[in-house]
Design a protein around this motif. Structure first.
Motif, mmCIF file in Angstrom:
data_model
loop_
_atom_site.group_PDB
_atom_site.id
_atom_site.type_symbol
_atom_site.label_atom_id
_atom_site.label_comp_id
_atom_site.label_asym_id
_atom_site.label_seq_id
_atom_site.Cartn_x
_atom_site.Cartn_y
_atom_site.Cartn_z
ATOM 1 N N ASN A 370 0.932 -1.401 0.073
ATOM 2 C CA ASN A 370 0.231 -0.306 0.079
ATOM 3 C C ASN A 370 0.892 1.104 -0.219
ATOM 4 O O ASN A 370 0.339 2.453 0.480
ATOM 5 C CB ASN A 370 -0.884 -0.124 1.520
ATOM 6 C CG ASN A 370 -2.407 0.068 0.968
ATOM 7 O OD1 ASN A 370 -2.611 0.526 -0.139
ATOM 8 N ND2 ASN A 370 -2.821 2.054 2.551
ATOM 9 N N LYS A 373 3.181 1.620 -4.747
ATOM 10 C CA LYS A 373 3.909 1.193 -5.933
ATOM 11 C C LYS A 373 3.457 0.927 -7.730
ATOM 12 O O LYS A 373 3.917 1.244 -8.323
ATOM 13 C CB LYS A 373 4.435 0.169 -5.536
ATOM 14 C CG LYS A 373 5.689 -0.189 -4.518
ATOM 15 C CD LYS A 373 5.672 -1.306 -4.374
ATOM 16 C CE LYS A 373 4.622 -2.522 -3.390
ATOM 17 N NZ LYS A 373 4.309 -2.447 -2.565
ATOM 18 N N SER A 374 2.072 0.872 -7.716
ATOM 19 C CA SER A 374 1.391 0.507 -8.721
ATOM 20 C C SER A 374 1.342 1.657 -9.530
ATOM 21 O O SER A 374 1.033 1.654 -10.375
ATOM 22 C CB SER A 374 -0.032 -0.354 -8.531
ATOM 23 O OG SER A 374 0.945 -1.831 -7.616
ATOM 24 N N SER A 375 0.602 2.757 -7.981
ATOM 25 C CA SER A 375 0.353 3.911 -8.652
ATOM 26 C C SER A 375 1.337 4.842 -9.223
ATOM 27 O O SER A 375 1.041 5.575 -10.280
ATOM 28 C CB SER A 375 -0.535 4.475 -7.497
ATOM 29 O OG SER A 375 -1.369 3.912 -6.820
ATOM 30 N N GLY A 394 -2.090 -4.795 -0.514
ATOM 31 C CA GLY A 394 -1.580 -6.437 -0.333
ATOM 32 C C GLY A 394 -2.505 -6.677 -2.407
ATOM 33 O O GLY A 394 -2.575 -8.224 -2.383
ATOM 34 N N THR A 396 -1.063 -6.453 -5.437
ATOM 35 C CA THR A 396 -0.244 -6.510 -5.831
ATOM 36 C C THR A 396 0.458 -8.138 -5.408
ATOM 37 O O THR A 396 1.141 -8.002 -4.023
ATOM 38 C CB THR A 396 0.508 -5.945 -6.285
ATOM 39 O OG1 THR A 396 0.696 -5.270 -6.744
ATOM 40 C CG2 THR A 396 1.630 -6.340 -7.167
ATOM 41 N N ASP A 482 1.542 14.433 -0.797
ATOM 42 C CA ASP A 482 0.828 15.538 -0.414
ATOM 43 C C ASP A 482 0.093 15.028 1.039
ATOM 44 O O ASP A 482 -0.513 15.888 0.834
ATOM 45 C CB ASP A 482 0.143 15.166 -1.993
ATOM 46 C CG ASP A 482 -0.839 13.988 -1.750
ATOM 47 O OD1 ASP A 482 -2.225 13.512 -1.665
ATOM 48 O OD2 ASP A 482 -0.262 12.586 -2.304
ATOM 49 N N SER A 515 2.537 10.656 -6.492
ATOM 50 C CA SER A 515 1.354 9.933 -7.660
ATOM 51 C C SER A 515 0.179 10.636 -7.715
ATOM 52 O O SER A 515 -0.424 11.409 -9.222
ATOM 53 C CB SER A 515 1.155 8.239 -7.408
ATOM 54 O OG SER A 515 2.570 8.054 -7.218
HETATM 55 N N1 LIG Z 1 -2.641 10.556 -1.770
HETATM 56 C C1 LIG Z 1 -2.024 9.536 -2.444
HETATM 57 N N2 LIG Z 1 -2.559 8.905 -2.340
HETATM 58 C C2 LIG Z 1 -1.790 7.751 -3.360
HETATM 59 C C3 LIG Z 1 -0.355 7.510 -3.500
HETATM 60 N N3 LIG Z 1 0.631 6.694 -4.541
HETATM 61 C C4 LIG Z 1 -0.640 6.309 -4.025
HETATM 62 N N4 LIG Z 1 -1.624 6.154 -3.393
HETATM 63 C C5 LIG Z 1 -2.998 5.381 -3.132
HETATM 64 O O1 LIG Z 1 -2.340 4.276 -1.905
HETATM 65 C C6 LIG Z 1 -3.238 3.106 -2.404
HETATM 66 C C7 LIG Z 1 -2.406 2.461 -2.715
HETATM 67 O O2 LIG Z 1 -2.021 2.021 -3.512
HETATM 68 P P1 LIG Z 1 -1.292 1.233 -4.587
HETATM 69 O O3 LIG Z 1 -0.416 1.489 -5.582
HETATM 70 O O4 LIG Z 1 -1.754 0.197 -5.254
HETATM 71 O O5 LIG Z 1 0.089 0.239 -3.831
HETATM 72 P P2 LIG Z 1 0.997 -0.652 -4.140
HETATM 73 O O6 LIG Z 1 2.220 -0.790 -3.408
HETATM 74 O O7 LIG Z 1 1.012 -0.796 -5.086
HETATM 75 O O8 LIG Z 1 -0.164 -1.409 -2.703
HETATM 76 P P3 LIG Z 1 -0.026 -3.890 -2.819
HETATM 77 O O9 LIG Z 1 -0.031 -3.697 -4.360
HETATM 78 O O10 LIG Z 1 -0.846 -3.816 -1.979
HETATM 79 O O11 LIG Z 1 1.556 -3.649 -2.357
HETATM 80 C C8 LIG Z 1 -3.923 3.541 -3.074
HETATM 81 O O12 LIG Z 1 -5.076 4.113 -2.582
HETATM 82 C C9 LIG Z 1 -3.699 4.856 -4.254
HETATM 83 O O13 LIG Z 1 -4.674 5.810 -4.334
HETATM 84 C C10 LIG Z 1 0.002 9.595 -3.361
HETATM 85 O O14 LIG Z 1 0.645 9.885 -3.814
HETATM 86 N N5 LIG Z 1 -0.746 10.687 -3.219
#
Ligand SMILES: Nc1nc2c(ncn2[C@@H]2O[C@H](COP(=O)(O)OP(=O)(O)OP(=O)(O)O)[C@@H](O)[C@H]2O)c(=O)[nH]1
Ligand SMILES: [Mg+2]
Length: 537
Positions: A370, A373-375, A394, A396, A482, A515
């Motif tokens: 969370n 990474k994917s974002s 969780g 990915t 942010d 992001s």
């Molecule tokens: N406010 C904000 N929210 C973000 C940012 N980047 C990601 N998010 C939020 O964080 C949440 C998780 O984002 P993911 O990209 O799925 O995170 P991840 O690291 O891929 O998570 P896993 O796949 O579970 O390991 C999402 O709801 C995004 O919208 C950011 O820069 N700012």
């Protein structure tokens, strides 16, 4: 020839008589009609009078019934003080003990009541005489204390409707009237059925009344009370010391709970450690260069008005990733040519044996679940939705390989730490990530994503150590900037840079991105495009 008709004297007289009779009859007729009219009037009046009379009768009956109740109350009152006068067929019960057993406070009263009854029977000197059987209490006697008066339902009840008596008795009149109402209500409710009268043999003889005993026979017959337990006074108790509503009381009653302290010990120390970490974090003084960098790039929590003032279109996704005053969200605007390529899913691996083989440099994105990474992948390529994201940690669960044109491969790694998955599964992800990071030859850079709010956690340090050992180049990227204040972003950057000063594989500078707002994305693109440009396979 018609002979003229000549009236004789006799006929004339007859005529006169007839006229007189007619007049008389007319007069009589008038009289009769007037009588008739009067009769009708009388009849109406009679009816009205009758209805009025019946109404009055009803009201009188009602008043009599009411007065009966009052009589009963009066007799009850007298019963308390020894003299009981029969009121209609209603009787008053004597059960002083039963009522007083409930409250220890009232137990004291028994003795005083006994004394009282004796004194009443002995002489009337304690009471001011009124009519036969009616007494006023004389407070100067001393044996009827204020408290006694308050708890005696009969006594109070009588005061409720007899103002003169209440005045005589003294004390708080309003309180008494309230109690009097209660008393009346009680009598109405429980009435005759619950009331039984008991009298001492002397009284019985005196008044010539039958002795009626309640089922719960009592030894002391001289005092009159009710079966029904007296209403207990409501007490405000502090039963929940941790209730915020009782905060005031809490302050005055400090409690020391040793057991909870013992139980809390390990957690407490952790919390204190966390607290001290926070305190340490607040104590960090970021350098002016970092602060100016954060402000220039509009990193940290900002108001939309600031973006507007800087000329960014807040309607677009990641507005700060665009050129000021632009209305386009197309990827052609991206300066770095490699990131203009289409992002395509290439392969997913759950185990190391299924890692794809190709001759492209790889840039991997690692970090806790969370962390974003994917974002970040979507944001870097401005291709929203190619990589799936979720607010639940969780999502990915495999190592996902994405081709960015023919020159670069972006790798989305599963997260570690807390996630909605079984422990064994999470452990397998972690192992897979560690294996990939430490053994993959094509891997040219690992972007280790750290949440700006939380900083580096032990598992992040674990991964750093592993990459140090395997000499994998990694770069720290602070995400979700942010959501933190600009000064905290600067502090976090300072803190992490300090902690990784001695690390050889860590690549400077530390990157700060968001992001969501797009802050710092362009800088990261520049850094990563240089990796692909100078990568040697
Ligand atoms: N406010 C904000 N929210 C973000 C940012 N980047 C990601 N998010 C939020 O964080 C949440 C998780 O984002 P993911 O990209 O799925 O995170 P991840 O690291 O891929 O998570 P896993 O796949 O579970 O390991 C999402 O709801 C995004 O919208 C950011 O820069 N700012
Ligand atoms: Mg993900």
């Amino acid at each position: 020839m018609v002979t003229p008709y000549r009236l004789t004297n006799r006929t004339k007289n007859h005529q006169i008589d007839l006229a007189a009779t007619q007049v008389k009859l007319q007069e009589r007729l008038q009289n009769l009609t007037s009588v008739c009219r009067n009769n009708k009037k009388h009849e109406r009046m009679n009816q009205e009078t009758r209805s009025k009379h019946s109404n009055l009768k009803k009201r009188a009956n009602f008043a009599i019934r009411k007065s009966d109740k009052f009589k009963t109350l009066d007799s009850n009152k007298k019963g308390v003080y020894g003299k009981i006068v029969k009121s209609q067929s209603r009787k008053v019960k004597v059960d002083d003990n039963a009522s007083n057993v409930e409250d220890g406070y009232y137990k004291k009263r028994n003795d005083s009541v006994k004394l009282k009854s004796e004194r009443i029977e002995g002489s009337k000197s304690n009471y001011r005489g009124r009519k036969d059987g009616e007494f006023h209490r004389n407070e100067s006697n001393g044996f009827v204390r204020k408290e006694d008066r308050r708890v005696n339902a009969n006594d109070v009840g009588s005061k409720g409707y007899n103002k003169r008596e209440s005045r005589d008795a003294g004390g708080d009149r309003r309180k008494k009237s309230e109690n009097g109402e209660n008393r009346l209500g009680f009598l109405r409710k429980y009435g005759d059925a619950k009331r039984v009268q008991l009298r001492s043999s002397a009284e019985e003889h005196k008044f010539g009344m039958k002795k009626v005993k309640s089922r719960k026979d009592v030894s002391d017959d001289s005092v009159t009370t009710f079966d029904r337990p007296r209403r207990k006074r409501r007490l405000i108790r502090v039963e929940y010391p941790h209730d915020t509503a009782n905060k005031r009381f809490d302050d005055s009653l400090p409690t020391i709970d040793n057991t909870t302290d013992q139980n809390k010990d390990p957690e407490d120390t952790e919390e204190n450690a966390e607290m001290s970490k926070n305190a340490q974090f607040r104590a960090i003084q970021p350098s002016p260069s970092i602060i100016s960098f954060v402000n220039e790039n509009l990193l940290g929590r900002r108001r939309e008005i600031e973006f507007k003032k800087a000329g960014y279109n807040i309607e677009l996704p990641s507005p700060l990733d665009n050129i000021p005053f632009s209305t386009s969200s197309e990827r052609e605007r991206i300066e770095e040519s490699v990131f203009r390529n289409k992002l395509t899913f290439f392969a997913a691996a759950k185990v190391s044996s299924s890692f794809p083989s190709h001759d492209l440099p790889e840039i991997a994105f690692a970090g806790r679940s969370n962390v974003g990474k994917s974002s970040l992948l979507n944001s870097l390529t401005r291709q929203w939705g190619v990589v799936r994201t979720s607010d639940k940690p969780g999502l990915t669960q495999t190592i996902n390989f994405f081709n960015l044109g023919p020159k670069l491969c972006l790798v989305d790694l599963p997260g570690y730490g807390f996630a909605y998955a079984k422990e064994e599964v999470k452990e397998s992800w972690e192992e897979l990530v560690k294996e990939y990071v430490s053994t993959r030859e094509e891997l040219k850079r690992v972007c280790l994503l750290i949440d700006t709010k939380w900083g580096m956690k032990p598992r992040d340090h674990e991964l750093v150590d592993l990459m140090e050992r395997s000499k994998t180049k990694y770069q720290i990227v602070l995400t979700k900037t942010d959501l933190s204040f600009p000064v905290d972003v600067a502090r976090r950057a300072m803190q992490i840079e300090e902690s990784l000063k001695t690390k050889k594989s860590a690549i400077q500078p530390l990157m700060m991105v968001s992001s969501k707002t797009g802050a710092g994305i362009r800088s990261l693109r520049t850094v990563l495009s240089n990796v692909s440009r100078f990568a040697r396979l």
